[in-house]
Design a protein around this motif. Structure first.
Motif, PDB file in Angstrom:
ATOM      1  N   SER A   1      52.739  32.733 -46.659  1.00 21.38           N
ATOM      2  CA  SER A   1      53.576  31.541 -46.760  1.00 21.38           C
ATOM      3  C   SER A   1      54.868  31.737 -45.981  1.00 21.38           C
ATOM      4  CB  SER A   1      53.893  31.250 -48.235  1.00 21.38           C
ATOM      5  OG  SER A   1      54.661  32.304 -48.796  1.00 21.38           O
ATOM      6  N   ALA A   2      55.663  30.680 -45.882  1.00 20.12           N
ATOM      7  CA  ALA A   2      56.945  30.778 -45.187  1.00 20.12           C
ATOM      8  C   ALA A   2      57.894  31.672 -45.991  1.00 20.12           C
ATOM      9  CB  ALA A   2      57.560  29.399 -45.008  1.00 20.12           C
ATOM     10  N   PRO A   3      58.638  32.565 -45.332  1.00 17.14           N
ATOM     11  CA  PRO A   3      59.545  33.453 -46.060  1.00 17.14           C
ATOM     12  C   PRO A   3      60.814  32.748 -46.516  1.00 17.14           C
ATOM     13  CG  PRO A   3      59.719  33.826 -43.701  1.00 17.14           C
ATOM     14  CD  PRO A   3      58.607  32.839 -43.892  1.00 17.14           C
ATOM     15  N   ASP A   4      61.578  33.413 -47.394  1.00 13.40           N
ATOM     16  CA  ASP A   4      62.879  32.968 -47.883  1.00 13.40           C
ATOM     17  C   ASP A   4      62.803  31.774 -48.821  1.00 13.40           C
ATOM     18  OD1 ASP A   4      64.179  34.975 -46.395  1.00 13.40           O
ATOM     19  OD2 ASP A   4      64.152  33.699 -44.617  1.00 13.40           O
ATOM     20  N   LYS A   5      61.637  31.503 -49.347  1.00 10.96           N
ATOM     21  CA  LYS A   5      61.524  30.448 -50.344  1.00 10.96           C
ATOM     22  C   LYS A   5      60.238  30.649 -51.138  1.00 10.96           C
ATOM     23  CE  LYS A   5      59.292  26.872 -47.462  1.00 10.96           C
ATOM     24  NZ  LYS A   5      58.205  26.447 -48.370  1.00 10.96           N
ATOM     25  N   VAL A   6      60.244  30.103 -52.355  1.00 11.30           N
ATOM     26  CA  VAL A   6      59.053  30.168 -53.203  1.00 11.30           C
ATOM     27  C   VAL A   6      58.383  28.804 -53.178  1.00 11.30           C
ATOM     28  CG1 VAL A   6      58.201  30.532 -55.551  1.00 11.30           C
ATOM     29  CG2 VAL A   6      60.064  31.941 -54.674  1.00 11.30           C
ATOM     30  N   ASP A   7      57.095  28.787 -52.935  1.00  8.28           N
ATOM     31  CA  ASP A   7      56.377  27.527 -52.733  1.00  8.28           C
ATOM     32  C   ASP A   7      55.761  26.949 -53.998  1.00  8.28           C
ATOM     33  OD1 ASP A   7      56.462  27.302 -49.705  1.00  8.28           O
ATOM     34  OD2 ASP A   7      55.601  29.302 -49.951  1.00  8.28           O
ATOM     35  N   ARG A   8      55.539  27.818 -54.996  1.00 11.63           N
ATOM     36  CA  ARG A   8      54.818  27.341 -56.172  1.00 11.63           C
ATOM     37  C   ARG A   8      55.210  28.172 -57.389  1.00 11.63           C
ATOM     38  NH1 ARG A   8      51.879  30.344 -52.900  1.00 11.63           N
ATOM     39  NH2 ARG A   8      51.344  28.534 -51.652  1.00 11.63           N
ATOM     40  N   PRO A   9      55.015  27.643 -58.599  1.00  8.59           N
ATOM     41  CA  PRO A   9      55.256  28.454 -59.802  1.00  8.59           C
ATOM     42  C   PRO A   9      54.402  29.714 -59.771  1.00  8.59           C
ATOM     43  CG  PRO A   9      54.978  26.146 -60.365  1.00  8.59           C
ATOM     44  CD  PRO A   9      54.595  26.261 -58.927  1.00  8.59           C
ATOM     45  N   ALA A  10      54.864  30.732 -60.480  1.00  3.05           N
ATOM     46  CA  ALA A  10      54.177  32.025 -60.432  1.00  3.05           C
ATOM     47  C   ALA A  10      53.616  32.400 -61.788  1.00  3.05           C
ATOM     48  CB  ALA A  10      55.135  33.100 -59.936  1.00  3.05           C
ATOM     49  N   ALA A  11      52.795  33.435 -61.785  1.00  3.68           N
ATOM     50  CA  ALA A  11      52.128  33.887 -62.999  1.00  3.68           C
ATOM     51  C   ALA A  11      53.105  34.509 -63.988  1.00  3.68           C
ATOM     52  CB  ALA A  11      51.043  34.904 -62.641  1.00  3.68           C
ATOM     53  N   ILE A  12      52.837  34.325 -65.265  1.00  4.56           N
ATOM     54  CA  ILE A  12      53.621  34.984 -66.317  1.00  4.56           C
ATOM     55  C   ILE A  12      53.106  36.412 -66.494  1.00  4.56           C
ATOM     56  CG2 ILE A  12      54.181  32.858 -67.547  1.00  4.56           C
ATOM     57  CD1 ILE A  12      51.850  33.495 -69.450  1.00  4.56           C
ATOM     58  N   ASN A  13      53.859  37.224 -67.216  1.00  3.54           N
ATOM     59  CA  ASN A  13      53.459  38.607 -67.512  1.00  3.54           C
ATOM     60  C   ASN A  13      53.096  39.389 -66.249  1.00  3.54           C
ATOM     61  OD1 ASN A  13      53.736  38.294 -70.325  1.00  3.54           O
ATOM     62  ND2 ASN A  13      51.708  37.368 -70.458  1.00  3.54           N
ATOM     63  N   ALA A  14      53.872  39.203 -65.192  1.00  4.21           N
ATOM     64  CA  ALA A  14      53.594  39.892 -63.933  1.00  4.21           C
ATOM     65  C   ALA A  14      54.865  40.582 -63.459  1.00  4.21           C
ATOM     66  CB  ALA A  14      53.092  38.898 -62.884  1.00  4.21           C
ATOM     67  N   PRO A  15      55.167  41.763 -64.011  1.00  8.47           N
ATOM     68  CA  PRO A  15      56.393  42.470 -63.628  1.00  8.47           C
ATOM     69  C   PRO A  15      56.437  42.820 -62.147  1.00  8.47           C
ATOM     70  CG  PRO A  15      55.426  43.416 -65.618  1.00  8.47           C
ATOM     71  CD  PRO A  15      54.416  42.467 -65.050  1.00  8.47           C
ATOM     72  N   ILE A  16      57.599  43.205 -61.709  1.00  7.39           N
ATOM     73  CA  ILE A  16      57.769  43.626 -60.322  1.00  7.39           C
ATOM     74  C   ILE A  16      57.117  44.992 -60.152  1.00  7.39           C
ATOM     75  CG2 ILE A  16      59.462  44.189 -58.537  1.00  7.39           C
ATOM     76  CD1 ILE A  16      59.323  41.211 -59.365  1.00  7.39           C
ATOM     77  N   GLY A  17      56.045  45.038 -59.365  1.00  9.89           N
ATOM     78  CA  GLY A  17      55.266  46.261 -59.231  1.00  9.89           C
ATOM     79  C   GLY A  17      55.168  46.771 -57.812  1.00  9.89           C
ATOM     80  N   CYS A  18      54.181  47.633 -57.585  1.00 10.76           N
ATOM     81  CA  CYS A  18      54.024  48.321 -56.297  1.00 10.76           C
ATOM     82  C   CYS A  18      53.957  47.348 -55.118  1.00 10.76           C
ATOM     83  CB  CYS A  18      52.759  49.172 -56.321  1.00 10.76           C
ATOM     84  SG  CYS A  18      52.669  50.343 -57.680  1.00 10.76           S
ATOM     85  N   ALA A  19      53.144  46.303 -55.290  1.00 11.65           N
ATOM     86  CA  ALA A  19      52.923  45.373 -54.183  1.00 11.65           C
ATOM     87  C   ALA A  19      54.178  44.595 -53.804  1.00 11.65           C
ATOM     88  CB  ALA A  19      51.803  44.396 -54.536  1.00 11.65           C
ATOM     89  N   SER A  20      55.177  44.548 -54.691  1.00 12.62           N
ATOM     90  CA  SER A  20      56.405  43.818 -54.384  1.00 12.62           C
ATOM     91  C   SER A  20      57.167  44.464 -53.237  1.00 12.62           C
ATOM     92  CB  SER A  20      57.309  43.763 -55.618  1.00 12.62           C
ATOM     93  OG  SER A  20      56.687  43.084 -56.676  1.00 12.62           O
ATOM     94  N   CYS A  21      57.228  45.783 -53.254  1.00  9.73           N
ATOM     95  CA  CYS A  21      58.041  46.511 -52.269  1.00  9.73           C
ATOM     96  C   CYS A  21      57.204  47.182 -51.193  1.00  9.73           C
ATOM     97  CB  CYS A  21      58.894  47.562 -52.977  1.00  9.73           C
ATOM     98  SG  CYS A  21      60.013  46.883 -54.220  1.00  9.73           S
ATOM     99  N   HIS A  22      55.958  47.504 -51.515  1.00 11.60           N
ATOM    100  CA  HIS A  22      55.113  48.220 -50.564  1.00 11.60           C
ATOM    101  C   HIS A  22      54.233  47.238 -49.804  1.00 11.60           C
ATOM    102  CE1 HIS A  22      56.418  52.145 -51.961  1.00 11.60           C
ATOM    103  NE2 HIS A  22      56.275  51.703 -53.205  1.00 11.60           N
ATOM    104  N   ASN A  23      54.866  46.441 -48.956  1.00 16.46           N
ATOM    105  CA  ASN A  23      54.146  45.538 -48.055  1.00 16.46           C
ATOM    106  C   ASN A  23      54.961  45.391 -46.786  1.00 16.46           C
ATOM    107  OD1 ASN A  23      55.861  42.953 -48.195  1.00 16.46           O
ATOM    108  ND2 ASN A  23      55.448  43.326 -50.374  1.00 16.46           N
ATOM    109  N   ALA A  24      54.333  44.910 -45.737  1.00 13.47           N
ATOM    110  CA  ALA A  24      54.982  44.860 -44.430  1.00 13.47           C
ATOM    111  C   ALA A  24      56.222  43.973 -44.429  1.00 13.47           C
ATOM    112  CB  ALA A  24      53.982  44.382 -43.374  1.00 13.47           C
ATOM    113  N   ALA A  25      56.166  42.839 -45.131  1.00 15.61           N
ATOM    114  CA  ALA A  25      57.310  41.921 -45.153  1.00 15.61           C
ATOM    115  C   ALA A  25      58.513  42.561 -45.833  1.00 15.61           C
ATOM    116  CB  ALA A  25      56.922  40.627 -45.858  1.00 15.61           C
ATOM    117  N   ALA A  26      58.281  43.293 -46.928  1.00 17.91           N
ATOM    118  CA  ALA A  26      59.374  43.972 -47.623  1.00 17.91           C
ATOM    119  C   ALA A  26      59.971  45.069 -46.752  1.00 17.91           C
ATOM    120  CB  ALA A  26      58.878  44.541 -48.945  1.00 17.91           C
ATOM    121  N   HIS A  27      59.106  45.808 -46.064  1.00 13.64           N
ATOM    122  CA  HIS A  27      59.588  46.884 -45.203  1.00 13.64           C
ATOM    123  C   HIS A  27      60.419  46.346 -44.044  1.00 13.64           C
ATOM    124  CE1 HIS A  27      55.986  49.530 -46.650  1.00 13.64           C
ATOM    125  NE2 HIS A  27      56.929  49.391 -47.563  1.00 13.64           N
ATOM    126  N   ALA A  28      60.093  45.150 -43.588  1.00 12.67           N
ATOM    127  CA  ALA A  28      60.796  44.570 -42.440  1.00 12.67           C
ATOM    128  C   ALA A  28      62.069  43.825 -42.833  1.00 12.67           C
ATOM    129  CB  ALA A  28      59.854  43.621 -41.694  1.00 12.67           C
TER     130      ALA A  28
END
Length: 363
Positions: free
Chosen positions: A83-110
């Motif tokens: 999706s387009a960066p710098d904005k949230v496009d849709r509501p998100a799932a509940i009970n989904a803490p900030i985990g590995c995939a949040s920081c360990h991806n190409a967009a986060a690294h960049a």
């Protein structure tokens, strides 16, 4: 050597190799298991935290909250899901803490630049960028300016309500006047980005990334002669006016914070006409002190009893009080900025209520 003996020997060697390989793999897996265990014990991985369960009754985390309160929302904000960066496009799932995939991806690294609520974008954040996204608050001093601009300084206005910077606002405090997280009084200078030593000048150089615990050993290497990091100070004026210049800078901030609270209470009662009190764990934090005992009881800390007799002067001071309250690590992140905000708020209130500023030093 007989053929069957050779076969047995070869099998034994192969079995030993398999066993050795399995042992090595198990050993190699241990660090990952340790990281996962550390993350699950951290605030970011706490499935029971209100940060991730508050919206359970609704079945989804709303767009305006999703970036920081749900891993799918954070990935959406980064644009790591396509999706387009710098904005949230849709509501998100509940009970989904900030985990590995949040920081360990190409967009986060960049990610290098983050925009703050004031509209100011800060570049060159490197490893601190992903932390900054969610630890910048949701208000800035600019919002206080906009809300109070056309009003008399001491006039109670029904158009005013408390403006909450939000929670965990370390990045807003750290960048100081550069991003205007606090309400900055006109014609006063404020500290900008707090520049620590190069080895301790980013979020992840002081906080272990998975546990978020502060690595204090490095602090004690330079700041010797203290028992805890709260005892550290490099400025030696008496900022809170208690006559003690040997206490840590944390105590100076806490002392000035407490003095500001008393002045806020005095102003609310004497000028705004309604006693006020603060309850740290109850939104919207400032309530009517109905029995004027100086405390907010659980019965008083309810939304219908929220404080509503706001004047511009009172709102500015209360906003800065909350800025300091919502960054308990501010004495490390940017002590000068917090001391300046608290000092100036107290000084401004002293124009209408009795506050002795003679012993207070502004950094």
């Amino acid at each position: 050597m007989r053929l069957d003996s050779i076969k047995v020997t070869i099998f034994a060697v192969m079995l030993g190799a398999v066993t050795l390989t399995s042992t090595v793999r198990a050993q190699e897996a241990d660090p990952l298991a340790d990281l996962v265990e550390a993350w699950m014990a951290s605030p970011h991985g706490d499935y029971h935290s209100r940060s991730f369960t508050y919206w359970n009754k609704d079945g989804e985390v709303p767009v305006e909250c999703a970036a920081c309160h749900s891993q799918p929302g954070f990935i959406d904000f980064l644009g790591a899901d396509g999706s387009a960066p710098d904005k949230v496009d849709r509501p998100a799932a509940i009970n989904a803490p900030i985990g590995c995939a949040s920081c360990h991806n190409a967009a986060a690294h960049a990610l290098e630049s983050v925009r703050f609520p004031s509209g100011v974008s800060v570049d060159g954040l490197d490893g601190s960028a992903v932390c900054t996204v969610c630890h910048q608050g949701r208000q800035s001093g600019d919002a206080v300016v906009a809300a109070t601009r056309s009003l008399g300084e001491d006039a109670v206005s029904a158009d005013l309500s408390f403006l909450n910077i939000h929670y965990g606002v370390a990045a807003a405090v750290m960048h100081g006047s550069q991003v205007r997280g606090g309400y900055q009084y006109p014609n006063r200078d404020y500290a900008g980005r707090f520049q620590h030593v190069p080895s301790a000048n980013s979020c992840v150089s002081c906080h272990e990334p998975h546990t978020t615990r502060v690595e204090t050993d490095g602090c004690m290497t330079c700041h010797r002669g203290v028992e805890t990091i709260r005892d550290i100070r490099t400025r030696h004026a008496d900022f809170d006016g208690d006559g003690d210049t040997a206490e840590g800078i944390h105590s100076e901030i806490a002392g000035l914070h407490a003095r500001l609270y008393k002045a806020i209470q005095a102003y609310a009662a004497e000028v705004a006409g309604t006693p006020i009190g603060y309850a740290s764990g109850s939104f919207p934090y400032f309530f009517v002190d109905t029995d004027a005992d100086g405390q907010i009881s659980p019965e008083e800390a309810v939304f219908p009893n929220r404080y509503q007799n706001w004047t511009p002067r009172l709102l500015k001071a209360a906003y800065n009080y909350q800025v300091a309250a919502k960054d308990p690590g501010g004495f490390v992140h940017n002590p000068a900025y917090l001391l300046q905000l608290l000092h100036d708020s107290l000084e401004n209130l002293s124009e209408r209520v009795d506050v002795d500023m003679s012993a207070l030093k502004r950094p």
